[in-house]
Design a protein around this motif. Sequence first.
Motif, PDB file in Angstrom:
ATOM      1  N   THR A  57       0.831  -1.207   0.000  1.00 46.13           N
ATOM      2  CA  THR A  57       0.000   0.000   0.000  1.00 46.13           C
ATOM      3  C   THR A  57       0.864   1.256   0.000  1.00 46.13           C
ATOM      4  O   THR A  57       0.606   2.214  -0.754  1.00 46.13           O
ATOM      5  CB  THR A  57      -0.926   0.010   1.230  1.00 46.13           C
ATOM      6  N   THR A 110      -5.289   2.095   5.965  1.00 40.49           N
ATOM      7  CA  THR A 110      -5.897   1.544   4.753  1.00 40.49           C
ATOM      8  C   THR A 110      -5.467   0.107   4.475  1.00 40.49           C
ATOM      9  O   THR A 110      -6.259  -0.672   3.926  1.00 40.49           O
ATOM     10  CB  THR A 110      -5.557   2.412   3.528  1.00 40.49           C
ATOM     11  N   LEU A 113      -7.790  -2.616   5.552  1.00 41.20           N
ATOM     12  CA  LEU A 113      -8.957  -2.741   4.686  1.00 41.20           C
ATOM     13  C   LEU A 113      -8.629  -3.604   3.474  1.00 41.20           C
ATOM     14  O   LEU A 113      -9.448  -4.422   3.031  1.00 41.20           O
ATOM     15  CB  LEU A 113      -9.441  -1.362   4.245  1.00 41.20           C
ATOM     16  N   GLY A 116      -8.586  -7.163   4.622  1.00 42.74           N
ATOM     17  CA  GLY A 116      -9.943  -7.692   4.671  1.00 42.74           C
ATOM     18  C   GLY A 116     -10.408  -8.165   3.303  1.00 42.74           C
ATOM     19  O   GLY A 116     -11.108  -9.182   3.184  1.00 42.74           O
ATOM     20  N   GLU A 117      -9.996  -7.445   2.258  1.00 42.44           N
ATOM     21  CA  GLU A 117     -10.343  -7.856   0.902  1.00 42.44           C
ATOM     22  C   GLU A 117      -9.633  -9.149   0.537  1.00 42.44           C
ATOM     23  O   GLU A 117     -10.224 -10.065  -0.057  1.00 42.44           O
ATOM     24  CB  GLU A 117      -9.982  -6.742  -0.085  1.00 42.44           C
ATOM     25  N   SER A 122     -14.782  -8.710   1.568  1.00 41.48           N
ATOM     26  CA  SER A 122     -15.443  -7.748   0.694  1.00 41.48           C
ATOM     27  C   SER A 122     -16.286  -8.481  -0.343  1.00 41.48           C
ATOM     28  O   SER A 122     -16.342  -9.714  -0.361  1.00 41.48           O
ATOM     29  CB  SER A 122     -14.405  -6.867  -0.006  1.00 41.48           C
ATOM     30  N   PHE A 192     -11.738   6.595   2.648  1.00 38.94           N
ATOM     31  CA  PHE A 192     -12.470   5.444   3.165  1.00 38.94           C
ATOM     32  C   PHE A 192     -13.646   5.012   2.281  1.00 38.94           C
ATOM     33  O   PHE A 192     -13.879   3.809   2.101  1.00 38.94           O
ATOM     34  CB  PHE A 192     -12.964   5.734   4.588  1.00 38.94           C
ATOM     35  N   HIS A 195     -13.033   2.201  -0.210  1.00 42.78           N
ATOM     36  CA  HIS A 195     -12.995   0.850   0.360  1.00 42.78           C
ATOM     37  C   HIS A 195     -14.388   0.396   0.764  1.00 42.78           C
ATOM     38  O   HIS A 195     -14.755  -0.764   0.563  1.00 42.78           O
ATOM     39  CB  HIS A 195     -12.068   0.824   1.580  1.00 42.78           C
ATOM     40  N   LEU A 196     -15.152   1.305   1.328  1.00 44.61           N
ATOM     41  CA  LEU A 196     -16.490   0.967   1.801  1.00 44.61           C
ATOM     42  C   LEU A 196     -17.352   0.419   0.673  1.00 44.61           C
ATOM     43  O   LEU A 196     -18.133  -0.528   0.885  1.00 44.61           O
ATOM     44  CB  LEU A 196     -17.150   2.208   2.418  1.00 44.61           C
ATOM     45  N   TYR A 199     -17.160  -3.287   0.144  1.00 37.11           N
ATOM     46  CA  TYR A 199     -17.683  -4.076   1.265  1.00 37.11           C
ATOM     47  C   TYR A 199     -19.210  -4.086   1.251  1.00 37.11           C
ATOM     48  O   TYR A 199     -19.829  -4.904   1.943  1.00 37.11           O
ATOM     49  CB  TYR A 199     -17.167  -3.532   2.594  1.00 37.11           C
TER      50      TYR A 199
END
Length: 291
Positions: A57, A110, A113, A116-117, A122, A192, A195-196, A199
Amino acid sequence: FRTTLFARENNSMDDALYYADEYFFDSAYKYIGQYWPVMDMERENLYRINISMYLITSVGALFFYFFFASLNYIFIWDKAYADHPKFLPNQIRREIKLASSSLLIMACATSPLFVGEVLGYSKLHNEFHGWGWILLSAVTFLLFTDMCVYWVHRFLHHPSLYYFHKPHHLWKVSSPFASHAFHPVDGFAQGFPYHLYVYLFPMNKYLYVFMFIFVNAWTISIHDGTYWMPGSIINTAAHHTDHHLFFNYNYGQYFTLWDRIGGSFRKPSVEQHNYVLQEAKEASAHTRKLD
């Protein structure tokens, strides 16, 4: 870690992580592990995934920032702006310093996130349902994130939150390098929504990567002060220049829809643009005369 193995077949940053593991991280962790055994971790180790995603990142954010901002600076940005009375001493250097440090700090927030993906939480997928679906996903991504960024940006102008947004408004007349020159909290808050979206809504993972690159290029483009497409739909550099100059207008990122709904729309004028540029050119001529 079955979740991790499944995710690498179906989600977005998995490809970047796979190739980084294959060509760099595997040997890097093995080498460091010779001297610090705790770092000799397998690919599926959650600590290693988090460390690796932070590095990916950070490097990716810095690369795209310098790549697109440099291209814009060389080929598009009018260098006369550097002589404008409101262009600060050593401003570009200060913009780069703030952006670089903030991007490295923002990556701490970040990268989880992205993890999480990778772990499959996601709604990213690698299926192709036709170009119509791709176009619909891209449009809804822009509309959703534009709405979110508008309100986040506007709330950041509230006196109780403005401390986090104030560093970005140091640049009354900006250069392309001001695009990411935020306080880290400000930058993360406005980033953000990107990314949201994944999800909440399904999206092709390759389209997601493309849109992230596009977002970075667009963010840089609206800070170069050029006057193009100053209409009522697209939020361009002309609109965003007015935001930096007049503060309480044009909070949107891509479109003017929410500025119109929220009563914060200000249409840029050719006269205003020419006046700002003329101020810069007169200051430049005065400087040359003194030299």
